[in-house]
Design a protein around this motif. Structure first.
Motif, PDB file in Angstrom:
ATOM      1  N   PRO A  41      -0.952  92.754  31.891  1.00 48.63           N
ATOM      2  CA  PRO A  41       0.185  93.081  32.741  1.00 48.63           C
ATOM      3  C   PRO A  41       1.477  92.951  31.954  1.00 48.63           C
ATOM      4  N   PRO A  42       2.582  93.477  32.471  1.00 50.17           N
ATOM      5  CA  PRO A  42       3.871  93.256  31.800  1.00 50.17           C
ATOM      6  C   PRO A  42       4.168  91.763  31.683  1.00 50.17           C
ATOM      7  N   ASN A  43       4.930  91.415  30.641  1.00 52.30           N
ATOM      8  CA  ASN A  43       5.350  90.040  30.394  1.00 52.30           C
ATOM      9  C   ASN A  43       4.168  89.097  30.201  1.00 52.30           C
ATOM     10  N   VAL A  44       3.169  89.564  29.433  1.00 54.54           N
ATOM     11  CA  VAL A  44       2.033  88.704  29.135  1.00 54.54           C
ATOM     12  C   VAL A  44       2.555  87.442  28.447  1.00 54.54           C
ATOM     13  N   PRO A  45       2.149  86.257  28.881  1.00 53.65           N
ATOM     14  CA  PRO A  45       2.735  85.020  28.342  1.00 53.65           C
ATOM     15  C   PRO A  45       2.383  84.793  26.882  1.00 53.65           C
ATOM     16  N   ARG A  46       3.232  84.058  26.177  1.00 53.61           N
ATOM     17  CA  ARG A  46       2.998  83.743  24.771  1.00 53.61           C
ATOM     18  C   ARG A  46       1.795  82.828  24.589  1.00 53.61           C
ATOM     19  N   THR A  47       1.375  82.178  25.652  1.00 50.30           N
ATOM     20  CA  THR A  47       0.182  81.335  25.550  1.00 50.30           C
ATOM     21  C   THR A  47      -1.066  82.169  25.304  1.00 50.30           C
ATOM     22  N   THR A  48      -0.990  83.486  25.518  1.00 45.78           N
ATOM     23  CA  THR A  48      -2.117  84.372  25.230  1.00 45.78           C
ATOM     24  C   THR A  48      -2.246  84.635  23.735  1.00 45.78           C
ATOM     25  N   ASP A  49      -1.140  84.494  22.993  1.00 48.42           N
ATOM     26  CA  ASP A  49      -1.160  84.703  21.540  1.00 48.42           C
ATOM     27  C   ASP A  49      -2.080  83.699  20.856  1.00 48.42           C
ATOM     28  N   VAL A  50      -2.514  84.055  19.673  1.00 45.23           N
ATOM     29  CA  VAL A  50      -3.249  83.109  18.831  1.00 45.23           C
ATOM     30  C   VAL A  50      -2.265  82.528  17.823  1.00 45.23           C
ATOM     31  N   ARG A  51      -1.933  81.263  18.014  1.00 45.39           N
ATOM     32  CA  ARG A  51      -0.945  80.596  17.160  1.00 45.39           C
ATOM     33  C   ARG A  51      -1.482  80.419  15.740  1.00 45.39           C
ATOM     34  N   PRO A  52      -0.612  80.106  14.785  1.00 44.32           N
ATOM     35  CA  PRO A  52      -1.065  79.901  13.404  1.00 44.32           C
ATOM     36  C   PRO A  52      -2.236  78.929  13.300  1.00 44.32           C
ATOM     37  N   HIS A  53      -3.217  79.322  12.508  1.00 49.07           N
ATOM     38  CA  HIS A  53      -4.416  78.511  12.280  1.00 49.07           C
ATOM     39  C   HIS A  53      -4.955  78.842  10.896  1.00 49.07           C
ATOM     40  N   PRO A  54      -5.791  77.975  10.317  1.00 47.80           N
ATOM     41  CA  PRO A  54      -6.243  78.144   8.927  1.00 47.80           C
ATOM     42  C   PRO A  54      -7.648  78.722   8.814  1.00 47.80           C
ATOM     43  N   HIS A  55      -7.958  79.232   7.616  1.00 49.03           N
ATOM     44  CA  HIS A  55      -9.320  79.648   7.257  1.00 49.03           C
ATOM     45  C   HIS A  55      -9.585  79.300   5.805  1.00 49.03           C
ATOM     46  N   ILE A  56     -10.846  79.105   5.466  1.00 49.49           N
ATOM     47  CA  ILE A  56     -11.295  79.058   4.069  1.00 49.49           C
ATOM     48  C   ILE A  56     -12.636  79.775   3.982  1.00 49.49           C
ATOM     49  N   GLY A  57     -12.986  80.280   2.789  1.00 53.95           N
ATOM     50  CA  GLY A  57     -14.330  80.709   2.476  1.00 53.95           C
ATOM     51  C   GLY A  57     -14.826  81.980   3.122  1.00 53.95           C
ATOM     52  N   LEU A  58     -13.919  82.804   3.650  1.00 57.58           N
ATOM     53  CA  LEU A  58     -14.356  83.997   4.377  1.00 57.58           C
ATOM     54  C   LEU A  58     -13.329  85.115   4.258  1.00 57.58           C
ATOM     55  N   SER A  59     -13.742  86.304   4.670  1.00 56.62           N
ATOM     56  CA  SER A  59     -12.829  87.408   4.908  1.00 56.62           C
ATOM     57  C   SER A  59     -12.897  87.748   6.394  1.00 56.62           C
ATOM     58  N   THR A  60     -11.762  88.138   6.968  1.00 59.86           N
ATOM     59  CA  THR A  60     -11.724  88.510   8.378  1.00 59.86           C
ATOM     60  C   THR A  60     -11.322  89.970   8.520  1.00 59.86           C
ATOM     61  N   ILE A  61     -11.812  90.599   9.581  1.00 66.31           N
ATOM     62  CA  ILE A  61     -11.416  91.957   9.922  1.00 66.31           C
ATOM     63  C   ILE A  61     -11.261  92.049  11.435  1.00 66.31           C
ATOM     64  N   THR A  62     -10.063  92.401  11.883  1.00 73.08           N
ATOM     65  CA  THR A  62      -9.810  92.673  13.288  1.00 73.08           C
ATOM     66  C   THR A  62      -9.724  94.182  13.429  1.00 73.08           C
ATOM     67  N   TYR A  63     -10.684  94.779  14.122  1.00 74.10           N
ATOM     68  CA  TYR A  63     -10.780  96.239  14.241  1.00 74.10           C
ATOM     69  C   TYR A  63     -10.593  96.619  15.704  1.00 74.10           C
ATOM     70  N   LEU A  64      -9.605  97.441  15.977  1.00 76.46           N
ATOM     71  CA  LEU A  64      -9.241  97.783  17.350  1.00 76.46           C
ATOM     72  C   LEU A  64      -9.696  99.188  17.742  1.00 76.46           C
ATOM     73  N   PHE A  65     -10.155  99.304  18.989  1.00 77.53           N
ATOM     74  CA  PHE A  65     -10.366 100.599  19.619  1.00 77.53           C
ATOM     75  C   PHE A  65      -9.131 100.994  20.426  1.00 77.53           C
ATOM     76  N   ASP A  66      -8.404  99.993  20.905  1.00 76.97           N
ATOM     77  CA  ASP A  66      -7.241 100.238  21.746  1.00 76.97           C
ATOM     78  C   ASP A  66      -6.296  99.045  21.632  1.00 76.97           C
ATOM     79  N   GLY A  67      -4.973  99.300  21.735  1.00 78.38           N
ATOM     80  CA  GLY A  67      -3.997  98.224  21.742  1.00 78.38           C
ATOM     81  C   GLY A  67      -3.352  97.980  20.396  1.00 78.38           C
TER      82      GLY A  67
END
Length: 293
Positions: A41-67
């Motif tokens: 919905p409009p004005n989606v809260p910032r609590t929905t965001d994923v705040r800064p967090h760490p990783h080691i030892g991997l590669s990530t891929i975020t692949y979108l169909f929409d948005g």
């Protein structure tokens, strides 16, 4: 068959597929989440965001169909993630990042995609962190009557992605019209097919959206779409046993303990331009890995 387990993240749902109790990995793929589909919905809260967090030892891929998702990381990249693009982040020795909905926050909008983690082989686990972006038009693709294919990483259907990987793997996005038939890619010892939309028959057995079929080595089953369908094909060669704790992946438990201490002590850099908040290290035992890669 691996079913996705739905989880509410306080604004939208994800379906966790990998790791699973009976199947931890498929090739080097150690984490696989199906995000949405959801209409914010409009004005989606910032609590929905994923705040800064760490990783080691991997590669990530975020692949979108929409948005759209806004990526920021500690290497200094600030990248808008759009449908059909590749944004390949290699954590290696350590990286932090955030994924936010800045661009759709005011007016709302649709979001649908897949987040996957690829475990790095031993020689690359401590590689320098990095990030690469490829527009949708830069990825190899083909279109035939009733079927389209886009190769995200590795080689499939006679095409090779420009994304550099650290071990043999493949990852492809296929769309099928009802009744269209195709075959699973061969050449890799471990392979799986995930149904992101619609339903398909794999060797006559029905698989619906949210289900992953892990294939027998060497099998070349026929896939037939029952509905308009999106399937993700993935797999590759194993990189060896891996430990996973929260957002950390490693061949060594001691290395994960070091990563925990580094994040707790602030020794892993924060994303450039997004350092005012972060996700604190969870207490033992940890929750499942952060669904947003």
């Amino acid at each position: 068959m691996i079913p996705s387990r739905r989880k509410d993240l306080g604004g939208f749902e994800v379906g966790r597929v990998l790791p699973w109790t009976k199947r931890r990995m498929v090739g080097p793929f150690i984490f696989f989440d199906h995000m949405g589909p959801v209409n914010f919905p409009p004005n989606v809260p910032r609590t929905t965001d994923v705040r800064p967090h760490p990783h080691i030892g991997l590669s990530t891929i975020t692949y979108l169909f929409d948005g759209e998702i806004v990526h920021r990381d500690s290497v200094g990249f600030h990248q808008l993630i759009r449908p059909g693009e590749v944004n390949w982040m290699t954590a290696g020795s350590g990286i932090s990042h955030s994924e936010r909905f800045d661009t759709i926050r005011e007016q709302g909008g649709a979001l649908h995609g897949i987040q996957a983690w690829v475990a790095l082989p031993d020689f690359a686990e401590e590689a320098d962190p990095s990030f690469v972006h490829f527009d949708a038009t830069e990825l190899p693709s083909l279109a035939e009557p009733g079927m389209s294919v886009k190769v995200i990483a590795g080689s499939a259907y006679g095409m090779t992605s420009p994304v550099k990987t650290h071990s043999p793997l493949f990852y492809a996005h296929i769309e099928l019209a009802p009744g269209r038939i195709t075959q699973v890619c061969g050449e890799y010892s471990e392979r799986a097919v995930y149904v992101a939309k619609g339903s398909v028959h794999i060797d006559g057995e029905l698989y619906q959206a949210g289900q992953m079929a892990v294939l027998t080595p060497g099998a070349m089953p026929v896939i037939t779409a029952f509905d308009p369908s999106i399937v993700m094909m993935l797999g590759g060669e194993p990189v060896g046993p891996r430990h996973i704790w929260w957002n950390f992946v490693s061949s060594s438990k001691d290395r994960i303990e070091q990563a925990k201490a580094d994040w707790r002590a602030g020794r892993i850099k924060m994303p450039v331009g997004d350092d005012r908040e972060f996700i604190p290290l969870p207490e033992d035992p940890p929750p499942p890995p952060e669904p947003m890669s």
